[in-house]
Design a protein around this motif. Structure first.
Motif, PDB file in Angstrom:
ATOM      1  N   GLU A 226       0.840  -1.200   0.000  1.00 22.89           N
ATOM      2  CA  GLU A 226       0.000   0.000   0.000  1.00 22.89           C
ATOM      3  C   GLU A 226       0.881   1.258   0.000  1.00 22.89           C
ATOM      4  OE1 GLU A 226      -2.892  -0.321   3.173  1.00 22.89           O
ATOM      5  OE2 GLU A 226      -3.047   1.862   3.243  1.00 22.89           O
ATOM      6  N   ALA A 227       1.933   1.230   0.831  1.00 18.41           N
ATOM      7  CA  ALA A 227       2.837   2.388   0.917  1.00 18.41           C
ATOM      8  C   ALA A 227       3.544   2.620  -0.421  1.00 18.41           C
ATOM      9  CB  ALA A 227       3.849   2.181   2.034  1.00 18.41           C
ATOM     10  N   ALA A 228       3.885   1.534  -1.129  1.00 13.19           N
ATOM     11  CA  ALA A 228       4.540   1.663  -2.437  1.00 13.19           C
ATOM     12  C   ALA A 228       3.590   2.319  -3.437  1.00 13.19           C
ATOM     13  CB  ALA A 228       4.977   0.291  -2.952  1.00 13.19           C
ATOM     14  N   MET A 229       2.312   1.942  -3.360  1.00 19.81           N
ATOM     15  CA  MET A 229       1.323   2.543  -4.269  1.00 19.81           C
ATOM     16  C   MET A 229       1.192   4.037  -4.001  1.00 19.81           C
ATOM     17  SD  MET A 229      -0.644   1.716  -6.710  1.00 19.81           S
ATOM     18  CE  MET A 229      -1.000   3.187  -7.648  1.00 19.81           C
ATOM     19  N   ASP A 230       1.107   4.400  -2.723  1.00 27.05           N
ATOM     20  CA  ASP A 230       0.992   5.822  -2.377  1.00 27.05           C
ATOM     21  C   ASP A 230       2.184   6.595  -2.951  1.00 27.05           C
ATOM     22  OD1 ASP A 230      -1.325   5.317  -1.046  1.00 27.05           O
ATOM     23  OD2 ASP A 230      -0.399   5.192   0.942  1.00 27.05           O
ATOM     24  N   MET A 231       3.359   5.958  -2.923  1.00 23.75           N
ATOM     25  CA  MET A 231       4.563   6.629  -3.418  1.00 23.75           C
ATOM     26  C   MET A 231       4.528   6.757  -4.945  1.00 23.75           C
ATOM     27  SD  MET A 231       8.534   5.508  -2.965  1.00 23.75           S
ATOM     28  CE  MET A 231       8.416   4.174  -4.148  1.00 23.75           C
ATOM     29  N   ILE A 232       4.320   5.664  -5.658  1.00 26.21           N
ATOM     30  CA  ILE A 232       4.436   5.746  -7.126  1.00 26.21           C
ATOM     31  C   ILE A 232       3.331   6.609  -7.736  1.00 26.21           C
ATOM     32  CG2 ILE A 232       5.819   3.669  -7.512  1.00 26.21           C
ATOM     33  CD1 ILE A 232       3.356   2.120  -8.212  1.00 26.21           C
ATOM     34  N   GLN A 233       2.224   6.720  -7.040  1.00 27.54           N
ATOM     35  CA  GLN A 233       1.136   7.549  -7.546  1.00 27.54           C
ATOM     36  C   GLN A 233       1.513   9.036  -7.567  1.00 27.54           C
ATOM     37  OE1 GLN A 233      -2.321   6.327  -5.410  1.00 27.54           O
ATOM     38  NE2 GLN A 233      -3.444   5.963  -7.306  1.00 27.54           N
ATOM     39  N   ASP A 240      10.778  11.937 -13.186  1.00 30.33           N
ATOM     40  CA  ASP A 240      10.336  12.525 -11.915  1.00 30.33           C
ATOM     41  C   ASP A 240      10.519  11.513 -10.769  1.00 30.33           C
ATOM     42  OD1 ASP A 240       8.965  14.479 -10.219  1.00 30.33           O
ATOM     43  OD2 ASP A 240       7.292  13.054 -10.241  1.00 30.33           O
ATOM     44  N   ALA A 241      10.243  10.242 -11.053  1.00 27.37           N
ATOM     45  CA  ALA A 241      10.408   9.199 -10.027  1.00 27.37           C
ATOM     46  C   ALA A 241      11.853   9.165  -9.547  1.00 27.37           C
ATOM     47  CB  ALA A 241      10.004   7.841 -10.605  1.00 27.37           C
ATOM     48  N   GLY A 247      15.840  12.441  -3.705  1.00 26.50           N
ATOM     49  CA  GLY A 247      15.562  13.314  -2.565  1.00 26.50           C
ATOM     50  C   GLY A 247      15.185  12.506  -1.329  1.00 26.50           C
ATOM     51  N   MET A 248      14.392  11.468  -1.525  1.00 25.35           N
ATOM     52  CA  MET A 248      13.975  10.636  -0.385  1.00 25.35           C
ATOM     53  C   MET A 248      15.179   9.955   0.254  1.00 25.35           C
ATOM     54  SD  MET A 248      10.572   8.910  -2.041  1.00 25.35           S
ATOM     55  CE  MET A 248      10.005   7.998  -0.619  1.00 25.35           C
ATOM     56  N   LEU A 249      16.068   9.459  -0.609  1.00 19.62           N
ATOM     57  CA  LEU A 249      17.261   8.798  -0.066  1.00 19.62           C
ATOM     58  C   LEU A 249      18.147   9.802   0.663  1.00 19.62           C
ATOM     59  CD1 LEU A 249      18.307   6.244  -2.849  1.00 19.62           C
ATOM     60  CD2 LEU A 249      17.113   5.786  -0.691  1.00 19.62           C
ATOM     61  N   ALA A 250      18.266  11.017   0.097  1.00 20.36           N
ATOM     62  CA  ALA A 250      19.096  12.054   0.740  1.00 20.36           C
ATOM     63  C   ALA A 250      18.516  12.398   2.115  1.00 20.36           C
ATOM     64  CB  ALA A 250      19.147  13.300  -0.144  1.00 20.36           C
ATOM     65  N   ARG A 251      17.187  12.336   2.226  1.00 19.47           N
ATOM     66  CA  ARG A 251      16.550  12.627   3.521  1.00 19.47           C
ATOM     67  C   ARG A 251      16.491  11.376   4.405  1.00 19.47           C
ATOM     68  NH1 ARG A 251      13.233  15.256  -0.156  1.00 19.47           N
ATOM     69  NH2 ARG A 251      11.628  13.647  -0.050  1.00 19.47           N
ATOM     70  N   LYS A 252      17.135  10.320   3.963  1.00 23.74           N
ATOM     71  CA  LYS A 252      17.201   9.032   4.685  1.00 23.74           C
ATOM     72  C   LYS A 252      15.810   8.419   4.914  1.00 23.74           C
ATOM     73  CE  LYS A 252      21.783   9.117   6.448  1.00 23.74           C
ATOM     74  NZ  LYS A 252      22.296   9.146   5.076  1.00 23.74           N
TER      75      LYS A 252
END
Ligand SMILES: CC(=O)SCCNC(=O)CCNC(=O)[C@H](O)C(C)(C)COP(=O)(O)OP(=O)(O)OC[C@H]1O[C@@H](n2cnc3c(N)ncnc32)[C@H](O)[C@@H]1OP(=O)(O)O
Ligand SMILES: O=C([O-])CC(=O)C(=O)O
Length: 374
Positions: A226-233, A240-241, A247-252
């Motif tokens: 579910e969390a993966a769906m929220d992200m890819i949407q 863009d992905a 950015g997500m990885l840089a923010r850990k």
């Protein structure tokens, strides 16, 4: 904050018991149920055959399968009291809480009185879960009280029909079947281990399953689809992905649907579900969600050597079938019930209460002083 312990933390790499049911990552990336490779099962069997395999140790012959399907088909309806409970759960409840309550409440109405009833309890939950999920969903979201019985031959087809009120295509029924096979069993993962710990106290099947559902709910485990769906949407294109993930990885931040506690280079379930996601994307005509998912996969491998686990391509697959995101993890419950119940039965055949030790890191011994002096 003290430094995070990685080594033995989370019991990683330690054997916590024996099982005949499953191997995970034995040759680095393999997955077998009772000796059968999961890819072989996903290609050449049905979910009902896999449920039978996990509960009996062998695949059924045709007569055994027919009898088993007839048995569980007759158990699909819900008692009126359970329907009334589901009608009282609000639309904004977490669907995993609905599943947890559904399993627990059914245990009040039809308790497992002794272990000779363990198969009946397991089969009853297997047959009833699709209706527990969809009865609540359709009542709370559409105001419809659905008929929980269908003539659908497979549990996957039954679920899809309850969800929409219409017969699903043969392709969608098969995808659901494969998905249920892939999610069915996975050795001592967190939710199964929960079920076994509960079983080791000689508790009942419904308590073991209720605890397991609560454990699967978390985003580090089943909640990741579910969390993966929220992200890819949120991603508008493959480019863009990649940018947003950087950015997500840089923010850990954790990227849901990637990495695994046991597999090191790949999850064998991913290749199977990814292929179905691609087929559904082509059938749909709009492949953008699949293309974005592939970009995520490439980016994570190139930057972190992290691979998609079973959950990641399930997100786009379910989305292409029109399944609401909030039902993704409850579908996992419908499948993993088979693994959980099989482990409960196995634990009971050779039981000792599971009770490990802890390394004490608290304060030295001290005495209770008068409250006025604290
Ligand atoms: C069906 C299933 O349940 S499959 C698992 C579903 N869960 C997810 O997809 C959630 C995202 N993944 C994760 O959180 C993890 O990879 C887990 C929970 C699956 C495994 O956890 P661990 O065994 O601790 O992972 P592992 O030892 O390989 O990872 C160590 C480091 O790799 C990195 N890492 C692992 N997975 C990820 C990820 N998905 N995103 C970003 N970094 C990650 C982290 O830096 C982690 O360090 P941390 O402890 O500081 O967070
Ligand atoms: O084994 C694990 O830790 C998680 C997992 O992939 C599963 O339960 O299917």
């Amino acid at each position: 904050m003290s430094e995070k312990k990685i080594g033995g933390a989370g019991l990683r790499g330690q054997s916590a018991g024996e099982t005949k049911l499953c191997t995970v990552g034995q040759s680095g990336s393999g997955l077998t149920y009772c000796g059968y490779d999961v890819a072989d099962l996903a290609e050449n069997s049905t979910f009902e055959e896999v449920a039978y395999l996990l509960f009996n140790g062998d695949l059924p012959n045709q007569a055994e399968l027919d009898a088993y399907k007839t048995e569980i088909k007759a158990m699909r309806d819900l008692p009126q009291a359970l329907k009334e409970v589901l009608e009282r759960i609000p639309a904004d409840a977490h669907p995993m809480d609905v599943m947890r309550t559904g399993a627990s409440f059914l245990g009040n109405l039809e308790p497992e009185n002794d272990f000779s009833e363990e198969r009946v309890a397991a089969n009853r939950l297997l047959a009833a879960f699709p209706a527990i999920m969809t009865y609540w969903y359709r009542y709370s979201h559409e105001g419809v009280k659905i008929d929980c019985m269908t003539d659908e031959d497979s549990l996957g087809g039954h679920f899809l029909r309850l969800l929409t009120g219409k017969e699903a295509s043969e392709q969608h029924k098969r995808v659901m079947d494969v998905s249920l096979i892939l999610y069915a069993e996975h050795e001592f993962n967190a939710s199964t281990f929960t079920a076994r710990v509960c079983a080791s106290t000689l508790s009942d099947m419904y308590s073991c399953i209720t605890g397991a559902i609560g454990t699967l709910r978390g985003p580090l485990h089943g909640g990741a689809n579910e969390a993966a769906m929220d992200m890819i949407q949120k991603f508008t294109s493959p480019a863009d992905a990649k940018e947003q993930m950087a950015g997500m990885l840089a923010r850990k931040e954790k990227i849901m649907g990637f990495g695994h506690a046991v597999y090191r280079t790949s999850d064998p379930r991913n290749v199977v579900i990814k292929a179905w996601s691609e087929k559904l994307a082509q059938e749909n005509g709009d492949t953008s969600l699949y293309d974005i998912s592939v970009a995520c996969e490439e980016f994570m491998w190139d930057t972190k050597k992290l691979f998609c686990n079973a959950d990641f391509f399930h997100a786009s697959t379910y989305n292409y079938m029109g399944i609401p995101t909030k039902l993704f993890t409850p579908i996992f419950v419908c499948s993993r019930l088979t693994g959980w119940a099989a482990h409960v039965m196995e634990q009971r055949t050779n039981n000792r209460i599971i009770r490990p030790s802890a390394d004490y890191t608290g304060v030295e011994p001290r005495t209770v002083g008068p409250i006025a002096e604290r």
